[in-house]
Design a protein around this motif. Structure first.
Motif, short mmCIF file in Angstrom:
data_model
loop_
_atom_site.label_atom_id
_atom_site.label_comp_id
_atom_site.label_asym_id
_atom_site.label_seq_id
_atom_site.Cartn_x
_atom_site.Cartn_y
_atom_site.Cartn_z
N VAL A 58 0.84 -1.20 0.00
CA VAL A 58 0.00 0.00 0.00
C VAL A 58 0.87 1.25 0.00
O VAL A 58 0.59 2.21 -0.72
N VAL A 59 1.95 1.24 0.76
CA VAL A 59 2.87 2.39 0.78
C VAL A 59 3.48 2.58 -0.60
O VAL A 59 3.59 3.70 -1.10
N ILE A 60 3.87 1.48 -1.24
CA ILE A 60 4.44 1.56 -2.58
C ILE A 60 3.40 2.06 -3.58
O ILE A 60 3.69 2.91 -4.42
N LEU A 61 2.17 1.56 -3.47
CA LEU A 61 1.09 2.02 -4.36
C LEU A 61 0.84 3.51 -4.16
O LEU A 61 0.70 4.26 -5.14
N ASP A 62 0.81 3.97 -2.91
CA ASP A 62 0.65 5.40 -2.63
C ASP A 62 1.76 6.22 -3.30
O ASP A 62 1.50 7.24 -3.93
N GLY A 63 2.99 5.77 -3.12
CA GLY A 63 4.13 6.48 -3.73
C GLY A 63 4.04 6.48 -5.24
O GLY A 63 4.29 7.50 -5.89
N PHE A 64 3.68 5.35 -5.80
CA PHE A 64 3.55 5.23 -7.25
C PHE A 64 2.48 6.18 -7.78
O PHE A 64 2.69 6.90 -8.75
N MET A 65 1.32 6.21 -7.09
CA MET A 65 0.21 7.08 -7.53
C MET A 65 0.56 8.56 -7.34
O MET A 65 0.03 9.41 -8.03
N ALA A 66 1.46 8.85 -6.39
CA ALA A 66 1.89 10.24 -6.16
C ALA A 66 2.99 10.64 -7.15
O ALA A 66 3.44 11.79 -7.13
N GLY A 67 3.42 9.71 -7.99
CA GLY A 67 4.41 10.03 -9.01
C GLY A 67 5.85 9.93 -8.53
O GLY A 67 6.76 10.43 -9.19
N LYS A 68 6.07 9.31 -7.38
CA LYS A 68 7.44 9.17 -6.86
C LYS A 68 8.18 8.10 -7.65
O LYS A 68 7.60 7.13 -8.10
N SER A 69 9.49 8.29 -7.77
CA SER A 69 10.31 7.31 -8.49
C SER A 69 10.55 6.08 -7.62
O SER A 69 10.41 6.13 -6.40
N ILE A 70 10.94 5.00 -8.27
CA ILE A 70 11.24 3.76 -7.57
C ILE A 70 12.35 3.99 -6.55
O ILE A 70 12.28 3.50 -5.41
#
Length: 192
Positions: free
Chosen positions: A139-151
């Motif tokens: 969920v944290v990774i999904l949040d970051g991904f949806m916020a446009g954060k890089s890997i």
């Protein structure tokens, strides 16, 4: 806009039987939730639910922390699309205010029957308990991904290697029924 308001205020008794078999999402968010509350009241069941449209189109505003802050009162029912069921089930398990999750394509009759059987307590349809649920890290990774954060930024914030985060992204996509997580962005930007 006036016509849409009138449509929402229609009494379900005047609705043709074919429309009554429409999905819960169509009924909840077209006619409003008054009909569900009315039917629950007839059955003398708990009626004070807050229905949340849990759909790909609104994925950005339903990030974990924003979602919790906005909806942390009352008893919420997540009306979820199939793709977001793993996230909805995660919210069910981790947030006290989520009473249940109902698939958006369920009928009104099924949904009223289910909510009536719960009568205000927390419960999950047994077939959903076998569905995959996202983990907290996913969920944290999904949040970051949806916020446009890089890997690399997501990996650094979690103290993990970027390749590990790629693996998590792949598992998230599989659980959501996508070939790759980038397809979720396509779903959120589609014009409905």
């Amino acid at each position: 806009m006036k016509d849409r308001h009138l449509l929402m205020e229609r009494d379900m008794d005047s609705v043709p039987e074919v429309e009554k078999q429409a999905s819960l999402r169509q009924l909840c968010f077209t006619f409003g939730t008054r009909e569900i509350a009315r039917q629950l009241k007839i059955r003398e069941s708990y009626t004070d639910y807050k229905f949340i449209d849990f759909d790909e189109r609104i994925l950005n505003p339903i990030s974990t922390y924003d979602f919790a802050l906005e909806h942390c009162w009352g008893k919420c029912v997540l009306v979820s699309s199939k793709k977001l069921l793993p996230l909805a089930i995660f919210y069910y398990h981790h947030f006290w205010f989520v009473s249940t999750v109902i698939e958006a394509d369920r009928t009104l009759d099924f949904s009223v029957e289910w909510l009536s059987s719960l009568n205000g307590i927390k419960g999950l349809i047994s077939s959903m308990s076998r569905l995959p649920c996202l983990s907290w890290v996913e969920v944290v990774i999904l949040d970051g991904f949806m916020a446009g954060k890089s890997i690399s930024i997501i990996a650094r914030s979690l103290g993990k290697h970027p390749k590990t985060v790629y693996g998590y992204r792949k598992r998230i996509a599989v659980k959501m029924g996508l070939k790759k997580l980038e397809n979720l962005i396509t779903l959120t930007t589609m014009d409905y």
